[in-house]
Design an enzyme around this catalytic site. Structure first.
Site, PDB file in Angstrom:
ATOM      1  N   ASP A 169       0.844  -1.192   0.000  1.00 32.11           N
ATOM      2  CA  ASP A 169       0.000   0.000   0.000  1.00 32.11           C
ATOM      3  C   ASP A 169       0.879   1.241   0.000  1.00 32.11           C
ATOM      4  O   ASP A 169       2.047   1.191   0.392  1.00 32.11           O
ATOM      5  CB  ASP A 169      -0.929   0.012   1.214  1.00 32.11           C
ATOM      6  CG  ASP A 169      -0.170   0.014   2.544  1.00 32.11           C
ATOM      7  OD1 ASP A 169       0.745  -0.823   2.705  1.00 32.11           O
ATOM      8  OD2 ASP A 169      -0.482   0.850   3.416  1.00 32.11           O
TER       9      ASP A 169
ATOM     10  N   GLU B 278       0.089  -0.866   5.802  1.00 25.84           N
ATOM     11  CA  GLU B 278       1.125  -0.294   6.669  1.00 25.84           C
ATOM     12  C   GLU B 278       0.929   1.189   6.889  1.00 25.84           C
ATOM     13  O   GLU B 278       1.200   1.707   7.981  1.00 25.84           O
ATOM     14  CB  GLU B 278       2.502  -0.569   6.052  1.00 25.84           C
ATOM     15  CG  GLU B 278       3.672  -0.338   7.001  1.00 25.84           C
ATOM     16  CD  GLU B 278       4.259   1.061   6.931  1.00 25.84           C
ATOM     17  OE1 GLU B 278       5.183   1.354   7.715  1.00 25.84           O
ATOM     18  OE2 GLU B 278       3.806   1.874   6.097  1.00 25.84           O
TER      19      GLU B 278
END
Length: 458
Positions: free
Chosen positions: A90, A153
């Site tokens: 991400d 994250e």
């Protein structure tokens, strides 16, 4: 066994670049989190990136696992013990003002530009190819190697929480390719603090600044109900040489101003656009509970002095407080903070001070995720092994391990530290426009990671 890992990386450059371009071209920003969206809890783009990496692993003959689309892993070997790595796919929002398309994977001047090139798609692919080189060479190892693929994250770590809940085995050693070389053995504790309140009606109708709590806002927009402020705002921009503009919207003015983004761990390296706007409000006498809260406890203060949490640790550095998100609409407002604390700070007292400060203004304080401080003995055998791998290829023989205000997945997996890929004394545009990775450094990091994995798993 003597392996020339630089040579092995060079043989694979064309394949590596092809895989890297494909990964960077996927927009893997978080859309919404929906656990009922079984095939893509964090959105289609993030799941596309996860699927892309798992398919690469399958293509190359690795064992792969998709943990219900929350995370995944690519694994080499069947030994009982394993050496672990965790990367994430991400990315933070691209924002605006890029010189090249943020998902174009454009190569120019020896760099690849794109969101995620350095944080953390590029490094995750580097870790993968390090593992692949060992598999290709059929190097005898005593431990498995596992690359865990995170997908959340940059927000709440729901990916690794889910993964390690369902697959709890821990490595004997491991590293996270999401920081700096030579190595990071200490990471500050990180909080998310949400301040909420109500305004009495005022000239400030709406305020919007910031995308994430762990980014310094680079743009602020305010709607005010006083058209007489147009010339004053233009004069303010001109006087301070700020970038911005003013326009009319019905009976209101729309004020916009630009700052400079930076990572939330280093807020003093950015220019908080919300603070610039508040300075204008202070000049022209606009005030309300929202502005009072900023003036009282936040304005131009990245060390937490006004809140009373400032502290400096000689080894890990100071407390930092990034104010990353500001929202005001319909006389309701929210400010999201990203404070970080070093060794020597009691977490419970630190948290309490935020609650006490803002509640004294009649505001509500909500606590989000708390990532506790990480500290691994820099003299441990694992760290010495990783340091030697870095020195061997960088020739930086005087290098010392580091501490950071950043937070990595090293906290999510035991016996782990953050290890590269950013080389010392090089500029970084993580969480900023024009993020890039220097391709020579990228290829060197693969060699370092391959050697480190070999030493840890042989």
């Amino acid at each position: 066994m003597n392996i020339n890992f630089v040579e092995e990386v060079t043989k694979r450059k064309e394949a590596i670049m092809k895989d890297l371009v494909g990964l960077i071209q996927i927009n893997s920003e978080l859309t919404t989190f929906d656990p009922n969206r079984k095939h893509a809890p964090f959105g289609e783009g993030i799941d596309e990136a996860l699927t892309y990496m798992l398919n690469i692993g399958k293509r190359d003959g690795f064992s792969t696992l998709n943990a219900d689309h929350y995370a995944g892993h690519i694994e080499y070997g069947q030994q009982d013990e394993y050496v672990g790595m965790v990367g994430h796919l991400d990315v933070v929002p691209a924002g605006s003002g890029w010189s090249y398309p943020p998902y174009g994977a454009v190569v120019a001047d020896g760099k690849m530009y794109g969101r995620g090139t350095e944080d953390d798609k590029g490094p995750t692919l580097a870790a993968y190819y390090a593992m692949k080189i060992l598999k290709d060479l059929q190097v005898p190892l005593s431990k498995r190697i596992k690359l865990v693929l995170g997908t959340d994250e940059e927000t709440a770590w729901r990916c690794v929480n889910y993964y390690f809940k369902h697959y709890p085995e821990q490595p004997v050693a491991g590293f996270i390719p999401d920081s700096e070389f030579p190595l990071t053995y200490g990471e500050k504790g990180i909080l998310k603090v949400v301040v909420k309140g109500k305004n009495e009606p005022s000239k400030l109708v709406r305020f919007d600044s910031g995308l994430r709590d762990n980014m310094v806002p680079d743009h602020a927009l305010a709607i005010v109900s006083d058209k007489d402020l147009k010339e004053k705002f233009e004069a303010f921009l001109s006087k301070h040489k700020y970038s911005g503009k003013v326009s009319e919207e019905g009976a209101n003015l729309v004020l916009e101003i630009d700052g400079k983004s930076a990572h939330g761990s280093t807020p003093d390296e950015g220019v908080n656009a919300a603070y610039l706007m508040v300075h204008f409000f202070n000049e022209v006498g606009i005030t309300n509970a929202f502005i009072d809260a900023i003036n009282t406890y936040l304005l131009d203060d990245t060390k937490g002095v006004k809140i009373g949490v400032d502290y400096l640790d000689k080894e890990m550095g100071p407390v930092t407080v990034n104010a990353g998100v500001f929202k005001l609409e319909n006389n309701q407002f929210e400010i999201i903070l990203n404070p970080r604390y070093p060794n020597g700070v009691d977490p419970e007292s630190f948290i309490k001070r935020f609650e006490t400060a803002f509640s004294s203004l009649g505001l509500k304080v909500e606590l989000g995720k708390h990532q506790r401080l990480l500290y691994v003995d820099p003299k441990s055998a694992m760290i010495q092994t990783l340091m030697e791998a870095y020195k061997k290829y960088s020739k930086d023989y005087e290098a010392k391990p580091l501490t950071t205000g950043g937070g990595t997945f090293a906290r999510a997996m035991k016996n782990s530290v953050a290890f590269g890929p950013h080389f010392p004394n090089k500029p970084s545009y993580i969480h900023q426009k024009d993020e890039y990775i220097i391709l020579d450094d990228f290829f060197m990091s693969i060699a370092i990671y391959a050697d480190a994995l070999y030493q840890l798993a042989k």
